[in-house]
Design an enzyme around this catalytic site. Structure first.
Site, PDB file in Angstrom:
ATOM      1  N   HIS A   1      80.037  54.811  16.749  1.00 52.85           N
ATOM      2  CA  HIS A   1      79.137  54.002  17.592  1.00 52.85           C
ATOM      3  C   HIS A   1      79.706  54.019  19.011  1.00 52.85           C
ATOM      4  CE1 HIS A   1      77.481  50.157  19.135  1.00 52.85           C
ATOM      5  NE2 HIS A   1      76.578  50.236  18.180  1.00 52.85           N
TER       6      HIS A   1
ATOM      7  N   ASP B   1      86.771  50.451  12.811  1.00 49.15           N
ATOM      8  CA  ASP B   1      85.574  49.741  13.245  1.00 49.15           C
ATOM      9  C   ASP B   1      84.831  49.353  11.963  1.00 49.15           C
ATOM     10  OD1 ASP B   1      83.097  48.927  14.005  1.00 49.15           O
ATOM     11  OD2 ASP B   1      82.602  50.699  15.183  1.00 49.15           O
TER      12      ASP B   1
ATOM     13  N   GLN C   1      80.047  47.718  10.145  1.00 43.67           N
ATOM     14  CA  GLN C   1      79.029  47.907   9.102  1.00 43.67           C
ATOM     15  C   GLN C   1      79.593  47.766   7.693  1.00 43.67           C
ATOM     16  OE1 GLN C   1      75.844  48.166   9.572  1.00 43.67           O
ATOM     17  NE2 GLN C   1      75.898  48.366  11.783  1.00 43.67           N
TER      18      GLN C   1
ATOM     19  N   LYS D   1      76.590  40.937  11.646  1.00 41.77           N
ATOM     20  CA  LYS D   1      76.275  42.053  10.743  1.00 41.77           C
ATOM     21  C   LYS D   1      76.500  41.644   9.289  1.00 41.77           C
ATOM     22  CE  LYS D   1      76.357  45.327  14.126  1.00 41.77           C
ATOM     23  NZ  LYS D   1      75.147  45.955  14.641  1.00 41.77           N
TER      24      LYS D   1
ATOM     25  N   CYS E   1      72.796  53.880  19.077  1.00 38.74           N
ATOM     26  CA  CYS E   1      74.076  53.801  19.820  1.00 38.74           C
ATOM     27  C   CYS E   1      75.065  54.838  19.330  1.00 38.74           C
ATOM     28  CB  CYS E   1      74.704  52.407  19.739  1.00 38.74           C
ATOM     29  SG  CYS E   1      73.739  51.134  20.516  1.00 38.74           S
TER      30      CYS E   1
HETATM   31  N1  PMP Z   1      80.349  49.619  15.496  1.00 38.43           N
HETATM   32  C1  PMP Z   1      79.342  49.853  14.657  1.00 38.43           C
HETATM   33  C2  PMP Z   1      79.516  50.885  13.575  1.00 38.43           C
HETATM   34  C3  PMP Z   1      78.159  49.142  14.788  1.00 38.43           C
HETATM   35  O1  PMP Z   1      77.139  49.376  13.960  1.00 38.43           O
HETATM   36  C4  PMP Z   1      78.042  48.170  15.812  1.00 38.43           C
HETATM   37  C5  PMP Z   1      76.756  47.405  16.025  1.00 38.43           C
HETATM   38  N2  PMP Z   1      75.602  48.168  15.954  1.00 38.43           N
HETATM   39  C6  PMP Z   1      79.133  47.956  16.638  1.00 38.43           C
HETATM   40  C7  PMP Z   1      80.271  48.691  16.455  1.00 38.43           C
HETATM   41  C8  PMP Z   1      79.104  46.925  17.712  1.00 38.43           C
HETATM   42  O2  PMP Z   1      78.991  45.675  17.146  1.00 38.43           O
HETATM   43  P1  PMP Z   1      78.670  44.403  18.062  1.00 38.43           P
HETATM   44  O3  PMP Z   1      77.466  44.788  18.861  1.00 38.43           O
HETATM   45  O4  PMP Z   1      78.397  43.313  17.089  1.00 38.43           O
HETATM   46  O5  PMP Z   1      79.875  44.157  18.897  1.00 38.43           O
END
Ligand code: PMP
Length: 411
Positions: A128, A205, A208, A231, A369
């Site tokens: 991401h 990270d 998910q 999430k 993203c």
């Molecule tokens: N990493 C991953 C794999 C994600 O799916 C997301 C959110 N789509 C993020 C990081 C960022 O998370 P947040 O917007 O809650 O900080």
């Protein structure tokens, strides 16, 4: 199995999520955008309301009753989060705004302190933007090199390439646990152990992962683990960073301000101990308490039961999608989580998403993203249906009917 299914009745569980019972465009809402954010059970909404209605106060600062009640609930919630991911110490849980802030925290503190010119940081093609850009910024500042582990065509990590990329300059591996775009689950234990044999630290990270899998940071032996409450059925604006005590102690603070100090004079400031050293300013106490209630709720359902049910849903959705000749699923790694990216012939995902929305079906369209990942597959984006335990097979049938409608209109 029968017992599990009996226990796990999505129709009963859905009653805990009032938002799901509404109609959108005169159709029952089908919410398949859980990777973007999950819906909240009433118990989480109540925890937040209860905090603001009955014991809102600034934490750690007051001798008065409300402040003490709020502080106790806040710190107990930190411990609930610790237990959920099986960290050894409560002070290894740093509360942040979410995964993005947690990753930036490590890049700005550990990264600035430890990464030097010529060093390498390893990420993967699956990441991401939140787990790409902070490292890119750090590498630019330090004249370090960002290297990328490729994936295979099914969306799994190319493990041989990973081993080849690891070398004496590799300071950190920053890697997702579960891909938000493809659902790929990374075999972290094997990878972390190889990284550690090379003296490379590992940041995971986990944005998910918490909602789909059992996460045990001690078993994984990761050095850092980033996550977001929203999430995992908790509120927005709160999340955390797990870090090993020794590393966190050695790292400089992230932001300066109240809470993160022990003493301040104009000549010198002594920083607070963990975890407060990394938590400048008034924290999101209500959000943290509601986050803990979401984790308790999940614990009540049982993550094993959730995993089993989501796998059943994923298999059903995959099979139904593949019955259609026009569908291409992007990301078919074995053991993936319940996230399905797909394309309908040459139809633009945005067009498909718009028609599905008219039928009350919420899917995500676009690059999710993960622009470099889309480039890897030579596509602009996908339609993504990301499933949760409150989804049902009949909702998947609605999606399939919706896709037929899209095909009628565009093919
Ligand atoms: N990493 C991953 C794999 C994600 O799916 C997301 C959110 N789509 C993020 C990081 C960022 O998370 P947040 O917007 O809650 O900080």
């Amino acid at each position: 199995m029968e017992k599990q299914l009996q226990l796990f009745d999505p129709m009963i569980i859905r009653k805990d999520f009032p938002v799901l019972s509404q109609k959108v465009n005169n159709q029952p809402l089908v919410y398949f955008d859980n990777a973007a954010t999950t819906q909240k059970p009433q118990i989480v909404v109540d925890a937040l309301t209860n905090y603001y209605q009955n014991y809102n106060a600034n934490v750690h600062r007051g001798v008065h009753h409300l402040s003490q009640v709020a502080t106790a609930a806040f710190e107990e919630s930190r411990d609930t989060i610790r237990r959920y991911i099986n960290a050894a110490y409560t002070h290894e849980i740093i509360l942040t705004r979410g995964s993005t802030e947690s990753i930036n925290l490590v890049a700005s503190t550990w990264g600035r302190q430890n990464v030097k010119e010529g060093d390498e940081i390893l990420i993967t093609e699956l990441e991401h933007h939140s787990n790409i850009v902070p490292w890119q910024m750090l590498c630019e500042e330090k004249k370090a090199r960002l290297r990328v582990i490729p994936i295979n065509d099914d969306g799994s990590l190319n493990i041989d390439a990973f081993h080849n990329l690891l070398n004496s300059k590799t300071k950190l591996l920053a890697i997702t646990h579960v891909s938000n775009s493809l659902g790929t689950v990374i075999p972290l234990k094997e990878i972390i152990s190889a990284a550690h044999s090379n003296n490379t630290l590992v940041l995971v990270d986990g944005a998910q992962a918490l909602s789909h899998l059992k996460v045990d940071v001690i078993d994984l032996d990761c050095d850092f683990y980033a996550f977001s409450a929203h999430k995992v059925y908790g509120p927005m604006g709160i999340g955390g960073l797990y870090g090993k005590e020794k590393l966190l102690n050695e790292m400089p603070p992230y932001q300066g301000g109240g809470e993160m100090i022990s003493t301040v004079s104009f000549e010198k400031t002594v920083y607070n101990e963990l975890p407060f050293k990394f938590e400048a300013g008034t924290p999101n106490a209500g959000g943290t308490i509601a986050f803990a209630s979401a984790l308790n709720y999940l614990k009540g359902l049982g993550i094993d039961a959730i995993e089993a049910y989501e796998k059943e849903l994923l298999d059903y959705a995959t099979q139904r999608l593949l019955e259609k000749s026009n569908i291409r699923i992007v990301g078919t790694a074995p053991g993936k989580a319940a996230i399905i990216s797909f394309l309908i012939d040459k139809i633009h995902p945005y067009d498909a998403g718009t028609i599905l929305d008219q039928m009350g079906i919420a899917v995500r369209t676009g690059n999710h993203c993960t622009q470099p990942l889309m480039q890897r597959f030579g596509i602009q984006g996908t339609i993504r249906a990301s499933l949760a335990f409150y989804n049902t097979k009949s909702e998947i049938d609605s999606l399939i009917n919706g896709i037929s409608k899209v095909e009628e209109l565009f093919l």
